[in-house]
Design a protein around this motif. Structure first.
Motif, PDB file in Angstrom:
ATOM      1  N   LEU A  50       0.493  -1.471  -0.098  1.00 19.29           N
ATOM      2  CA  LEU A  50      -0.105  -0.089  -0.061  1.00 19.29           C
ATOM      3  C   LEU A  50       0.899   1.280   0.205  1.00 19.29           C
ATOM      4  O   LEU A  50       1.314   1.543   0.938  1.00 19.29           O
ATOM      5  CB  LEU A  50      -0.834  -0.043   0.956  1.00 19.29           C
ATOM      6  N   VAL A  52       0.960   5.770  -0.176  1.00 18.77           N
ATOM      7  CA  VAL A  52       0.154   6.624  -0.866  1.00 18.77           C
ATOM      8  C   VAL A  52       1.389   8.237  -1.026  1.00 18.77           C
ATOM      9  O   VAL A  52       1.848   8.445  -0.113  1.00 18.77           O
ATOM     10  CB  VAL A  52      -1.162   6.861   0.303  1.00 18.77           C
ATOM     11  N   GLU A  61       3.733   7.109   1.890  1.00 16.56           N
ATOM     12  CA  GLU A  61       3.685   7.049   3.266  1.00 16.56           C
ATOM     13  C   GLU A  61       3.322   5.810   2.793  1.00 16.56           C
ATOM     14  O   GLU A  61       2.943   5.589   1.348  1.00 16.56           O
ATOM     15  CB  GLU A  61       2.630   6.745   3.841  1.00 16.56           C
TER      16      GLU A  61
ATOM     17  N   PHE B  13     -13.523  24.489   9.791  1.00 12.71           N
ATOM     18  CA  PHE B  13     -13.136  24.261   7.995  1.00 12.71           C
ATOM     19  C   PHE B  13     -11.900  23.654   7.459  1.00 12.71           C
ATOM     20  O   PHE B  13     -11.084  22.699   7.388  1.00 12.71           O
ATOM     21  CB  PHE B  13     -13.138  25.474   7.179  1.00 12.71           C
ATOM     22  N   ILE B  14     -10.968  24.302   8.650  1.00 17.39           N
ATOM     23  CA  ILE B  14      -9.351  23.536   8.405  1.00 17.39           C
ATOM     24  C   ILE B  14      -9.056  22.377   9.829  1.00 17.39           C
ATOM     25  O   ILE B  14      -8.367  21.153   9.367  1.00 17.39           O
ATOM     26  CB  ILE B  14      -8.220  24.861   9.733  1.00 17.39           C
ATOM     27  N   VAL B  17      -8.872  19.407   7.461  1.00 23.99           N
ATOM     28  CA  VAL B  17      -7.478  19.178   6.400  1.00 23.99           C
ATOM     29  C   VAL B  17      -6.370  18.000   6.959  1.00 23.99           C
ATOM     30  O   VAL B  17      -5.577  18.440   6.955  1.00 23.99           O
ATOM     31  CB  VAL B  17      -7.466  20.436   5.898  1.00 23.99           C
ATOM     32  N   GLN B  20      -5.954  14.719   8.524  1.00 29.06           N
ATOM     33  CA  GLN B  20      -5.935  14.270   7.083  1.00 29.06           C
ATOM     34  C   GLN B  20      -4.336  13.754   6.986  1.00 29.06           C
ATOM     35  O   GLN B  20      -3.964  12.873   6.632  1.00 29.06           O
ATOM     36  CB  GLN B  20      -6.351  14.743   5.711  1.00 29.06           C
ATOM     37  N   ASP B  21      -3.471  14.650   7.945  1.00 31.69           N
ATOM     38  CA  ASP B  21      -2.218  14.164   7.715  1.00 31.69           C
ATOM     39  C   ASP B  21      -1.361  13.694   8.309  1.00 31.69           C
ATOM     40  O   ASP B  21      -0.870  12.656   8.089  1.00 31.69           O
ATOM     41  CB  ASP B  21      -1.495  15.694   8.646  1.00 31.69           C
ATOM     42  N   THR B  22      -3.023  12.625   9.738  1.00 28.92           N
ATOM     43  CA  THR B  22      -1.946  11.442  10.755  1.00 28.92           C
ATOM     44  C   THR B  22      -1.704  10.387   9.824  1.00 28.92           C
ATOM     45  O   THR B  22      -0.110   9.912  10.014  1.00 28.92           O
ATOM     46  CB  THR B  22      -3.486  11.578  11.324  1.00 28.92           C
ATOM     47  N   SER B  23      -2.322   9.758   9.294  1.00 29.00           N
ATOM     48  CA  SER B  23      -2.044   8.974   8.089  1.00 29.00           C
ATOM     49  C   SER B  23      -2.192   9.061   6.655  1.00 29.00           C
ATOM     50  O   SER B  23      -3.701   8.913   6.931  1.00 29.00           O
ATOM     51  CB  SER B  23      -2.242   7.409   9.146  1.00 29.00           C
ATOM     52  N   LEU B  24      -1.863   7.949   6.012  1.00 27.09           N
ATOM     53  CA  LEU B  24      -2.023   8.552   4.422  1.00 27.09           C
ATOM     54  C   LEU B  24      -2.467   6.938   4.203  1.00 27.09           C
ATOM     55  O   LEU B  24      -4.001   7.599   3.672  1.00 27.09           O
ATOM     56  CB  LEU B  24      -1.223   8.369   3.827  1.00 27.09           C
ATOM     57  N   VAL B  25      -2.352   6.463   4.854  1.00 24.60           N
ATOM     58  CA  VAL B  25      -2.537   4.943   3.959  1.00 24.60           C
ATOM     59  C   VAL B  25      -3.935   4.107   5.528  1.00 24.60           C
ATOM     60  O   VAL B  25      -4.747   3.377   4.890  1.00 24.60           O
ATOM     61  CB  VAL B  25      -1.619   3.631   4.313  1.00 24.60           C
ATOM     62  N   LEU B  28      -7.214   2.550   3.773  1.00 24.78           N
ATOM     63  CA  LEU B  28      -6.709   1.784   2.340  1.00 24.78           C
ATOM     64  C   LEU B  28      -6.756  -0.122   3.022  1.00 24.78           C
ATOM     65  O   LEU B  28      -6.508  -0.560   1.853  1.00 24.78           O
ATOM     66  CB  LEU B  28      -6.016   2.285   2.056  1.00 24.78           C
ATOM     67  N   GLU B  29      -6.732   0.213   3.594  1.00 23.55           N
ATOM     68  CA  GLU B  29      -5.832  -1.466   4.205  1.00 23.55           C
ATOM     69  C   GLU B  29      -7.224  -2.532   3.933  1.00 23.55           C
ATOM     70  O   GLU B  29      -7.998  -1.835   3.820  1.00 23.55           O
ATOM     71  CB  GLU B  29      -5.863  -1.931   5.795  1.00 23.55           C
ATOM     72  N   GLU B  35      -6.103 -14.772   6.860  1.00 23.86           N
ATOM     73  CA  GLU B  35      -4.529 -15.182   7.350  1.00 23.86           C
ATOM     74  C   GLU B  35      -4.801 -16.038   7.133  1.00 23.86           C
ATOM     75  O   GLU B  35      -5.141 -17.184   8.408  1.00 23.86           O
ATOM     76  CB  GLU B  35      -3.847 -14.566   7.972  1.00 23.86           C
ATOM     77  N   LYS B  36      -3.234 -17.184   6.610  1.00 24.44           N
ATOM     78  CA  LYS B  36      -3.150 -18.631   6.957  1.00 24.44           C
ATOM     79  C   LYS B  36      -2.407 -18.982   8.154  1.00 24.44           C
ATOM     80  O   LYS B  36      -1.154 -18.612   7.888  1.00 24.44           O
ATOM     81  CB  LYS B  36      -2.733 -19.393   5.968  1.00 24.44           C
ATOM     82  N   ASN B 292       7.235 -16.078  -9.332  1.00 28.47           N
ATOM     83  CA  ASN B 292       6.487 -15.549 -10.449  1.00 28.47           C
ATOM     84  C   ASN B 292       6.809 -14.251  -9.815  1.00 28.47           C
ATOM     85  O   ASN B 292       5.945 -13.385  -9.915  1.00 28.47           O
ATOM     86  CB  ASN B 292       5.397 -15.775  -9.811  1.00 28.47           C
ATOM     87  N   TRP B 293       7.604 -13.425  -9.824  1.00 28.29           N
ATOM     88  CA  TRP B 293       8.224 -12.274 -10.433  1.00 28.29           C
ATOM     89  C   TRP B 293       8.899 -11.705 -11.110  1.00 28.29           C
ATOM     90  O   TRP B 293       9.996 -12.719 -11.632  1.00 28.29           O
ATOM     91  CB  TRP B 293       8.069 -11.394  -8.812  1.00 28.29           C
TER      92      TRP B 293
END
Lengths: 186, 293
Positions: A50, A52, A61, B13-14, B17, B20-25, B28-29, B35-36, B292-293
């Motif tokens: 992942l 970004v 990140e 408003f601020i 904004v 959002q800076d704490t963690s970008l990812v 998205l996980e 998990e085996k 395989n890569w």
């Protein structure tokens, strides 16, 4: 009041543009690593990285699951997880960093490549260490891709190599990062 | 008041904004990742019993097993080390969930064959499976020459078994399994013995370091057996060194196949009738997984 509302309006506009600033990401980034000794060559790939890239704030990140590394030899993969990276205890590796370069205008241009310096901190095996690397950012066919490579030392991240396997596992590991086709975050 | 309101609205408003800076990812996980669970035991056998571990596809496990004489036979017999029973075996991983094996024991010159398959593997994540379930089936034939007046036929010398293994890795250190075993001997040493014996098996492992674990396994035999026959108990240490696993242990059973340990164990563990033994496992990569890569 009129003055205030105009300021408010301006603020609103400003913050909206900030939110809408470009963020690029991928969920299928590629990270491979190589470690070579005269006896053994260890190679693995993680295809679910992942990443970004925040163009507005110059931040970058990464996050990946240690168990996502695939090895040629399945037993090696098991030992990597069980004995070296202890992925039950430390399931993730992350990187948080910044680009030194603010010049991202190239993202709008075709067939361009720029080299940027990245510095930040890598968290691996529960240990956080500062690292720096150079990365190449390329625009081609309306897509953005990024690539980088760096070398880390296992000892920096308290990943221990038992004396018996000193000749099989190199302390120095080369890491290649390849992010193809970065998508714009909606 | 107006100014305060104004400041508050500005803040509103601020804030998003900045937040959002704490963690970008974050966010998205992949939440559906499965998990085996691997590495429940260090080897395909706890000590005597089959474990929840399988060989990986293309791996060959060469195993050399020894059980020495009883420790309480004294210094004259060098605490049993002068005597040894041995079993040698080759196991092959056909797929990650299917393996076959062949082995031979010095005791009665038993030849044994194995097929083992994993039905479910323990997973965590979305829709977790709490346990691994495996089934092992085997055939054992005694090939030692008989000097009896009526020689036993091939069929008489045959035994069959079916073992189910239900195991769970509770955490990175502790794993446990139950392994009921159904054994059928076509003929028995003692004519009054039951031909079909049920063994209630159990095994556990506790990792004391990354590469060293304490292991134990036990089978409780249900069925009519000679009074001299005891239940097999084994306690040991697993030491893993990359491609090798050394299993050192103390056990009351001299046999190393299912028939021998369930129906031919005579030592009384808690009377000191114990033997030192080891299983040595060496893994070979014979079929290379394609890169395989």
């Amino acid at each position: 009041m009129k003055k205030h509302s105009s300021v408010l309006l301006f603020l609103l506009f400003f913050s909206v543009t900030l939110v809408a600033q470009k963020k690029l990401f991928t969920k299928t980034g590629l990270i491979t690593f190589n470690s070579k000794t005269s006896i053994e060559k260890i190679q693995a790939v993680n295809k679910k990285v992942l990443a970004v890239l925040d163009v507005a704030t110059n931040k970058i990140e990464f996050a990946l699951l240690i168990k996502g590394f695939e090895f040629e030899k399945a037993l090696m993969q098991e030992h990597f997880n069980e004995n070296y990276l202890e992925s039950d205890k430390f399931p993730k590796a992350t990187f948080k960093g910044k680009f030194d370069d603010t010049n991202f205008t190239i993202l709008a241009e075709e067939n361009k490549t720029v080299t940027v310096n990245i510095s930040g901190s890598l968290t691996l095996h529960g240990v956080t260490k500062p690292i720096t690397a150079k990365a190449l950012i390329t625009t081609k066919n309306k897509t953005v891709s990024a690539a980088s490579s760096l070398t880390i030392l296992l000892s920096d991240y308290s990943i221990k190599i038992p004396a018996l396997n000193k000749n099989n596992v190199n302390n120095q590991v080369q890491i290649n990062i390849n992010l193809a086709n970065l998508q714009e975050m909606k | 008041m107006k100014k305060l309101l104004f400041a508050l609205i500005c803040l509103l408003f601020i804030c998003p904004v900045m937040a959002q800076d704490t963690s970008l990812v974050s966010g998205l996980e992949d939440e559906n990742a499965v998990e085996k669970i691997t590495g429940t035991f260090k080897s395909t056998r706890v000590i005597n019993a089959h474990s929840t571990e399988m060989l990986y596809k293309g791996n060959m496990d060469f195993r050399i097993l020894h059980r020495f004489g009883p420790v309480n036979s004294g210094v004259k017999e060098f605490f049993g080390l002068d005597n040894a029973n041995m079993r040698m075996s080759f196991d092959f991983g056909i797929t990650n969930n299917l393996m076959i094996g062949i082995g031979r024991s010095t005791n009665l010159k038993d030849l044994d064959f194995l097929i083992k398959t994993r039905l479910f593997q323990q997973t965590k994540g979305a829709k977790p499976i709490p346990v691994s379930i495996l089934v092992a089936a085997g055939y054992i034939v005694t090939t030692q020459q008989s000097f009896a007046t009526v020689k036993p036929t091939f069929s008489d010398r045959s035994s069959y078994y079916l073992q189910m293994i239900v195991g769970r890795k509770f955490n990175s250190n502790f794993s446990m399994q139950l392994s009921p075993l159904l054994l059928h001997n076509n003929s028995t040493l003692n004519p009054t013995d039951d031909k079909t014996i049920f063994g209630l098996g159990g095994g556990a492992r506790y990792k004391v370091s990354k590469r060293i674990a304490l292991v134990a396994d036990y089978h409780y035999a249900v069925g009519k057996l000679d009074n001299a026959i005891t239940n097999p108990v084994s306690l040991g240490v697993d030491i893993e060194t990359g491609g090798h696993v050394f299993q050192l242990h103390f056990t009351n059973s001299a046999g190393m196949n299912e028939k021998a340990y369930l129906t031919q164990t005579t030592g009384k563990f808690f009377n000191g009738d114990i033997r030192f033994g080891f299983n040595l496992s060496r893994m070979f990569n014979i079929g290379k997984k394609k890169k395989n890569w």
